[in-house]
Design an enzyme around this catalytic site. Structure first.
Site, PDB file in Angstrom:
ATOM      1  N   CYS A 356      -4.549  -1.148  -3.283  1.00  0.00           N
ATOM      2  CA  CYS A 356      -4.955  -2.552  -3.164  1.00  0.00           C
ATOM      3  C   CYS A 356      -6.424  -2.686  -2.789  1.00  0.00           C
ATOM      4  O   CYS A 356      -7.160  -3.482  -3.390  1.00  0.00           O
ATOM      5  CB  CYS A 356      -4.056  -3.285  -2.172  1.00  0.00           C
ATOM      6  N   HIS A 409      -2.331  -5.491   3.402  1.00  0.00           N
ATOM      7  CA  HIS A 409      -2.454  -5.687   1.961  1.00  0.00           C
ATOM      8  C   HIS A 409      -3.559  -6.680   1.668  1.00  0.00           C
ATOM      9  O   HIS A 409      -3.842  -7.571   2.468  1.00  0.00           O
ATOM     10  CB  HIS A 409      -1.130  -6.185   1.368  1.00  0.00           C
ATOM     11  N   GLU A 421      -3.570  -8.159  -8.057  1.00  0.00           N
ATOM     12  CA  GLU A 421      -3.371  -7.177  -6.988  1.00  0.00           C
ATOM     13  C   GLU A 421      -2.907  -5.849  -7.551  1.00  0.00           C
ATOM     14  O   GLU A 421      -2.371  -5.774  -8.667  1.00  0.00           O
ATOM     15  CB  GLU A 421      -2.315  -7.683  -5.999  1.00  0.00           C
TER      16      GLU A 421
END
Length: 448
Positions: A356, A409, A421
């Site tokens: 990420c 995240h 993402e």
């Protein structure tokens, strides 16, 4: 993907929570209905059993998702340790180079002081050798007249002034040499301290990876058990559907619906990826293009600056690229690294892709932003703005403790409550709806 929990006890607690989500029926095959007195067991209605199996499968999948997500958080905490290690090593290298440069300067200053001292010695020697010529009596004796006396006096003044200058220069050189040596010693001490911090960061990173491995080892058995239970329930449901035309037709319709939805998303991602790549290439060539990847994804592009558009296109150009923990830099996808757990189970170390925070590094490199490879540090890399004031190009974050704990995240906001993402091991870079859950951080970070 992901971020940080505080230790193996937290992972154990999450495992326990995950298990409580699995009803007893999932933990063991359902007991047959007790037979009526004096008779054989009453058969269970296939539709009822199918409904029960569907519920069990959904519960198992939810438990697996929770468990996998928690393990992913440990990965991102390890990412933080690795980012700290990288930063400490870079600082140690800079300190070492500064110490070496300072020592070279000190050596040059010492050499200059030595040359100045040698010049003074030469002046002193010359002065004594020529004292009979330049002394006060010698200026008058043997002169041929007033002009000769004036010339000799002037020569003496010049010699004296030069001697004073040489002495002053030598003193300045001596002081500078002493100061330079002090600076060099201080730089060496700083370099040694930086090296010690780098070594400590390396130990911490290794320890964090070891904790990830330990937690993952403890969770893998549970993951396997939950997966086996889910697979067994799915296999039983499949057999029931194959034996019942009505259930089979219902299954076929559901699978066709899912397949069509997947095909639409795949086609959209392919169009967006091509358009984003074309946009980047056209921008690099300073040419125009009719391709608009954001509009193709159903997202408004009104008012976007070229800088924001380039960042978004750079991220969207990677749609479909595989997730690889530890992967991604300013140049694009890179080989993942080992974590001893979830990432290794998916073979991330042998894949070329993004995690990420690695995807964000690549996207924002187009805007000249050098981001660390940890989502928590990326959250502090720019201006914090309230989540409700988000706009395309902002970074979205998710964290433990209802969004107030360690970040685990990061995603890039596209607008229209859509984001791009790199989600987690086993998946690929994708467009998804923003998850406005309890863990979303109430602020976004604006870099462009």
């Amino acid at each position: 993907m992901r971020g940080a929990v505080t230790g193996a006890t937290v992972v154990a607690a999450v495992l326990a929570t995950a298990l409580t989500l699995v009803p007893p029926a999932l933990a063991a095959p359902p007991s047959p209905t007790p037979p009526p007195a004096g008779g054989s067991p009453a058969p269970q209605d296939p539709a009822d059993e199918a409904g029960s199996l569907v519920a069990r499968i959904a519960t198992a999948r939810a438990a697996l998702d929770r468990l996998t997500a928690d393990l992913g958080r440990r990965q991102e905490l390890a990412n933080r340790a690795l980012a700290d290690d990288t930063t400490a090593r870079r600082a140690a290298d800079d300190a070492r180079r500064a110490a070496e440069e300072s020592r070279r300067g000190a050596d040059a200053a010492a050499a200059a002081a030595e040359r100045a001292r040698a010049e003074v010695d030469a002046w002193i020697t010359a002065w004594f050798q020529q004292a009979d010529v330049l002394g006060p009596l010698s200026v008058l004796s043997g002169s041929s007249g007033p002009d000769d006396v004036a010339a000799r006096a002037h020569l003496r003044d010049v010699v004296t002034a030069d001697q004073r200058a040489a002495l002053d220069g030598a003193e300045r050189a001596r002081i500078e040499a002493a100061n330079a040596d002090s600076r060099a010693r201080a730089a060496r001490i700083a370099a040694d301290e930086a090296a010690a911090r780098a070594a400590a960061a390396r130990v911490a990173a290794d320890a964090e990876l070891t904790r990830v491995r330990t937690d993952t080892d403890a969770a893998q058995a549970q993951l396997r058990e939950l997966t086996a239970q889910r697979d067994a329930a799915e296999a039983r449901l499949r057999s029931l559907e194959d034996a019942d035309p009505a259930l089979a037709a219902q299954r076929d319709r559901a699978e066709a619906f899912d397949a069509a939805a997947t095909a639409r998303e795949t086609a959209r991602d392919a169009r967006v990826r091509r358009a984003a790549t074309a946009g980047l290439e056209a921008r690099a060539a300073r040419a125009g293009t009719d391709d608009d990847p954001l509009a193709d994804a159903g997202i408004s592009t009104d008012g976007l600056s070229d800088e924001v558009r380039t960042v978004l296109e750079r991220a969207l150009s990677q749609l479909g690229v595989v997730y690889a923990w530890g992967g991604g830099d300013a140049e694009g996808p890179t080989k993942g690294i080992r974590d001893g757990g979830v990432a290794d189970a998916h073979g991330d170390y042998d894949k070329t892709g993004f995690d990420c925070s690695g995807l964000m590094i690549y996207a924002f490199a187009a805007a000249g932003k050098d981001l660390p490879h940890y989502s928590g540090y990326q959250a502090d890399a720019g201006q914090r703005v309230a989540l409700e004031d988000r706009r395309p190009g902002d970074l979205l974050f998710w964290a433990d403790d209802d969004g107030a704990g360690p970040v685990h995240h990061v995603a890039l906001y596209l607008g229209g409550d859509q984001m791009v993402e790199a989600p987690e091991s086993g998946k690929t870079v994708r467009i998804a709806s923003v998850r406005f859950d309890d863990e979303i951080v109430p602020t976004v970070t604006r870099l462009v």
